[in-house]
Design an enzyme around this catalytic site. Structure first.
Site, PDB file in Angstrom:
ATOM      1  N   HIS A   6      65.206  50.268 -38.323  1.00 60.43           N
ATOM      2  CA  HIS A   6      65.510  48.568 -37.226  1.00 60.43           C
ATOM      3  C   HIS A   6      64.236  49.111 -36.552  1.00 60.43           C
ATOM      4  CE1 HIS A   6      68.265  45.704 -35.299  1.00 60.43           C
ATOM      5  NE2 HIS A   6      67.219  45.560 -34.891  1.00 60.43           N
ATOM      6  N   GLU A 283      66.744  50.761 -34.103  1.00 60.50           N
ATOM      7  CA  GLU A 283      66.693  50.236 -33.126  1.00 60.50           C
ATOM      8  C   GLU A 283      65.591  50.684 -31.952  1.00 60.50           C
ATOM      9  OE1 GLU A 283      69.634  46.523 -31.299  1.00 60.50           O
ATOM     10  OE2 GLU A 283      67.482  45.675 -31.435  1.00 60.50           O
TER      11      GLU A 283
HETATM   12 ZN   LIG Z   1      66.529  44.567 -33.617  1.00 66.02          ZN
END
Ligand SMILES: [Zn+2]
Length: 342
Positions: A6, A283
């Site tokens: 991610h 992320e």
């Molecule tokens: Zn994301």
């Protein structure tokens, strides 16, 4: 290998935003709409990556990031479908350029040219282009192209099936990922994202989606939203609705990442959710960029939490590598072809 499932291109060069600004200006004034490609050089791409994602990969000991366009900038609600299609194409092409420059460090995942009210079937061609022409291994699927007003049918509605049919045919997963919120009730990364993660899981429980598509794979990011913390609620709801146990109903098809930014949250995730359903993710560089004063490290340095968790080496390896290769078979093929897998 440590695969981060991610990552978004949050640091893209200014030329991409200039293109978007012209597009947004062109929503009401077609004469301002940009044509061609954003003015971005390879050197600018290198600069934007070297000082950010590559630096953090190196510092944190990560090997490869599954990389997609900046999620908050997808903003499917801006303009019409033609604008979304043009923006999606240039964003996906930008990811392809990053992957071409750093083939061992990044692999592409695409955004889709969704638009409020447009049939999801209209996104199939771009998905196919990205997988078959650009070598991407998955897509980000926005369950709410309206940006916080939730006026699309649920992900289990047949309107979405053409995308799922293509995903199954291409053998690629989707990450369920909303974009920015234009509803002031919902902060994008703090509320809208987590709401969407939780919402998608509940939609899956109430449907026979995975009976219709036994090999469809969905990643619910941000640690699965509220789901792991409320696991008993979801088990109980499924039971009350006379549905099969979650293990049969959804857990052959649904996966959670580790984008939970504290140790206790990760410990709970790893305790509640089966090991085979967890993919490492951070992320970065993204939602939360600061340093946690309690730990002295970045909140999104999620590898630290996995390292400190009470799991076996085999479980850790599955989270870092094995599960991602199962969920992204095209990634596995690519890594094997490049000699990067044992
Ligand atoms: Zn994301």
């Amino acid at each position: 290998m440590i695969i981060d499932c991610h990552g978004h291109y949050t640091t893209a060069p200014k030329g991409l935003q200039d293109f978007r600004d012209a597009q947004i200006a062109g929503v009401n004034d077609p004469s301002q709409r940009p044509t061609g490609d954003p003015k971005v050089s390879d050197d600018e791409i290198r600069q934007s990556i070297e000082g950010a994602q590559m630096k953090l990969q190196r510092e944190r000991g990560l090997d490869l990031t599954i990389f997609s366009p900046r999620a908050s900038a997808m903003a499917h609600h801006i303009g019409d479908e033609a604008i979304s299609r043009q923006w999606t194409r240039v964003c996906n092409d930008m990811i392809a350029r990053v992957v071409a420059l750093y083939p061992d460090n990044f692999i592409g995942v695409c955004q889709l040219p969704q638009s409020p009210g447009a049939p999801p079937a209209n996104s199939v061609a771009e998905l196919e282009r990205c997988v078959t022409e650009l070598g991407f291994v998955g897509c980000n699927l926005n369950p709410d192209p309206s940006g916080g007003h939730w006026d699309s049918p649920p992900l289990t509605d047949r309107a979405w099936y053409p995308i799922y049919e293509k995903m199954v045919e291409l053998d690629v997963p989707a990450m369920v990922h909303v974009s920015s919120s234009c509803n002031p009730n919902f902060h994008a990364t703090g509320a809208h994202y987590i709401n969407a993660d939780t919402t998608a899981f509940m939609q899956f429980i109430t449907s026979d989606l995975f009976k219709d598509f036994p090999t469809l794979r969905m990643i619910i990011p941000h640690g699965g939203g509220a789901v792991p913390y409320h696991w008993g609620r979801y088990r109980g709801l499924a039971q009350d609705m006379k549905r099969p146990p979650l293990s049969e109903l959804v857990m052959e098809n649904v996966f959670f990442d580790t984008c939970v930014y504290h140790q206790a949250g990760i410990d709970l995730l790893l305790k509640v959710i089966p090991n085979k359903n967890i993919l490492f993710g951070s992320e970065m560089v993204g939602a939360v960029r600061g340093v946690d004063p309690e730990s002295g490290f970045n909140y999104d340095d999620t590898k630290r939490y996995i390292e400190a968790a009470n799991i076996t080496p085999a479980e850790r390896k599955a989270i870092y590598e094995g599960n991602a290769l199962t969920v992204f078979p095209r990634l596995k093929t690519r890594l094997q072809a490049r000699g990067l897998l044992g």
